[in-house]
Design a protein around this motif. Structure first.
Motif, short mmCIF file in Angstrom:
data_model
loop_
_atom_site.label_atom_id
_atom_site.label_comp_id
_atom_site.label_asym_id
_atom_site.label_seq_id
_atom_site.Cartn_x
_atom_site.Cartn_y
_atom_site.Cartn_z
N SER A 71 3.78 4.83 -9.24
CA SER A 71 2.47 4.51 -8.67
C SER A 71 1.94 3.25 -9.33
CB SER A 71 1.49 5.68 -8.89
OG SER A 71 0.23 5.38 -8.34
N LYS A 120 -1.31 0.46 -9.25
CA LYS A 120 -2.71 0.40 -8.81
C LYS A 120 -3.34 -0.95 -9.13
CE LYS A 120 -3.90 5.33 -9.17
NZ LYS A 120 -2.51 5.82 -9.26
N GLU A 168 -8.48 7.81 4.21
CA GLU A 168 -7.29 7.88 5.07
C GLU A 168 -7.48 6.90 6.22
OE1 GLU A 168 -3.74 8.65 5.84
OE2 GLU A 168 -4.51 10.34 4.67
N THR A 169 -6.52 5.96 6.35
CA THR A 169 -6.59 4.96 7.42
C THR A 169 -5.19 4.48 7.75
OG1 THR A 169 -7.46 2.77 8.01
CG2 THR A 169 -6.99 3.15 5.68
N ASN A 170 -4.96 4.17 9.00
CA ASN A 170 -3.67 3.65 9.43
C ASN A 170 -3.62 2.13 9.47
OD1 ASN A 170 -2.57 6.28 9.89
ND2 ASN A 170 -3.65 6.37 11.85
N GLU A 204 -8.98 4.10 -2.40
CA GLU A 204 -10.01 5.05 -2.82
C GLU A 204 -11.24 4.27 -3.23
OE1 GLU A 204 -9.23 8.39 -5.33
OE2 GLU A 204 -7.12 8.48 -4.78
N TYR A 234 -10.79 9.48 -1.34
CA TYR A 234 -9.61 8.93 -0.67
C TYR A 234 -9.95 8.57 0.77
CZ TYR A 234 -4.82 8.53 1.03
OH TYR A 234 -3.66 8.07 1.60
N LYS A 288 3.77 3.72 0.32
CA LYS A 288 2.48 3.96 0.96
C LYS A 288 1.38 3.25 0.18
CE LYS A 288 -0.74 7.63 2.41
NZ LYS A 288 -0.92 7.08 3.76
N PHE A 335 -6.80 0.17 -4.95
CA PHE A 335 -5.67 0.31 -4.05
C PHE A 335 -4.52 0.88 -4.86
CE2 PHE A 335 -8.10 -2.86 -1.76
CZ PHE A 335 -7.90 -2.52 -0.43
N SER A 336 -3.78 1.79 -4.26
CA SER A 336 -2.63 2.39 -4.92
C SER A 336 -1.41 2.26 -4.03
CB SER A 336 -2.90 3.86 -5.23
OG SER A 336 -1.78 4.48 -5.82
N TYR A 337 -0.32 1.76 -4.59
CA TYR A 337 0.95 1.69 -3.87
C TYR A 337 1.92 2.66 -4.53
CZ TYR A 337 5.30 -0.01 -1.86
OH TYR A 337 6.52 -0.09 -1.20
N SER A 347 -2.64 2.98 -0.27
CA SER A 347 -3.84 3.76 0.01
C SER A 347 -5.04 3.16 -0.72
CB SER A 347 -3.65 5.22 -0.39
OG SER A 347 -3.29 5.33 -1.75
#
Length: 351
Positions: A204, A206, A268-270, A243, A266, A239, A227-229, A241
């Motif tokens: 992870s 960030k 959630e988004t595409n 937060e 968190y 992924k 942001f976290s990858y 994401s």
């Protein structure tokens, strides 16, 4: 083009199949407390491949391959992604660099015969396209893959893992960069730092946006967003994401006791435009453990319990004196990533 080893490594990892016909296994695999193998892959016959990537090729990369090979022979990984590896077969050892000296080539041939030494270069075609080219030591082309060149000062300031991800995801790149620009331009006190954590199954990385003191620490409740990858066993394709930090309700799953807390929410988004779901810890316990979803809210003027984070925060912002100078929010503000980020920035400013 590749301004760091880390960016080159990220790009080769993303294109491991096209460049070397290898299946992804692990990146930054922990060999011991001091060392990590850049990339581990597997070919179609189940042979384990160890890649060591350097901008400049010296004997150090050969020594690393030897150490990693010995370690992996004696300490075979037991995690599921290695289940198809045949550790009884010879490993494929690959060193990638911009060039190798004659002495390094001779050293590799004597220490690990059969080691694949590959040089890389980025070449521009007459059509204006860029390609990463891998060549054998005799200068014959082994493989190539197209590289998108993206010139942007904000993009160039980001950590290599984020750059590599955005190069491969042009459909969300503009939206992500817009969010980062919005965060950084909100206050001169906000800057970012990057962190990485490694586990047996996942990695992870960030980018944390916060107010940092002179010691590089974040004062209480002064984180704004991150942001976290994540990639690995649980995220095989990687992924990204987001937060944001907002006042919410923390819950102790053993006692069911709920307390107010500024915590990560968190998003959630595409596409990093529309929000499909917001999840705080309270909601996660509700979904995973079946604990009641409740947000108690008590002030001298109000004593109520809400049953969604949105309802809770709308009223929290309305009634808490510290937030009365902020504009009211409603449910429509929670439908866009931009709206949620701006909400978090405003709330950060009064903490």
């Amino acid at each position: 083009m590749f301004k760091s080893e880390a960016l080159l490594e990220e790009f080769i990892w993303l294109h491991l199949s096209s460049l070397l016909n290898l299946t992804h296994l692990k990146k930054q695999h922990i060999i011991n407390k001091q060392n990590r193998a850049d990339i581990l892959g597997m070919n179609s016959l189940g042979r384990l491949a160890i890649l060591e990537i350097k901008k400049g090729g010296d004997k150090g990369s050969i020594d690393q391959l030897i150490r990693y090979k010995d370690n992996l022979i004696n300490n075979r990984p037991q995690t599921p992604e290695f289940s198809k590896v045949d550790f009884n077969k010879d490993f494929i050892l690959i060193a990638v660099a911009s060039s190798f000296s004659d002495s390094t080539i001779t050293y590799a041939e004597s220490k690990i015969p059969g080691c694949l030494l590959l040089t890389y270069q980025v070449k521009k075609t007459l059509a204006g396209e860029y390609y990463l080219i891998l060549k054998n030591i005799d200068n014959t082309v082994l493989s190539q893959v197209k590289v998108e060149v993206f010139e942007d000062s904000l993009f160039d300031s980001l950590p290599s893992f984020m750059q590599a991800y955005l190069l491969e995801k042009p459909q969300v790149r503009e939206n992500v960069l817009k969010m980062i620009q919005t965060i950084q331009s909100y206050s001169s006190d906000i800057r970012f730092d990057s962190y990485a954590s490694y586990s047996q199954d996942n990695v992870s990385k960030k980018i944390v946006f916060a107010k940092y003191n002179k010691q590089g620490q974040v004062p209480k409740d002064k984180t704004c967003a991150f942001f976290s990858y994540d990639y690995g066993l649980n995220f095989p394709t990687g992924k990204l994401s987001l937060e944001v930090y907002l006042p919410t309700v923390d819950i102790n799953p053993r006692t069911y006791k709920r307390t107010k807390k500024v915590d990560g929410i968190y998003v959630e988004t595409n596409d990093f435009v529309k929000v499909t779901e917001l999840r705080d810890l309270n909601y996660t316990f509700y979904k995973n453990l079946g604990l009641p979803l409740r947000y108690p809210f008590k002030t001298p003027e109000i004593d109520n319990t809400f049953y969604s984070f949105e309802d809770y925060y709308i009223n929290y912002r309305k009634y808490m004196k510290s937030r009365q100078k902020l504009s009211p929010v409603n449910h429509s503000d929670f439908t866009s990533v931009e709206g949620v980020v701006k909400m978090a920035l405003e709330d950060w400013s009064v903490r």
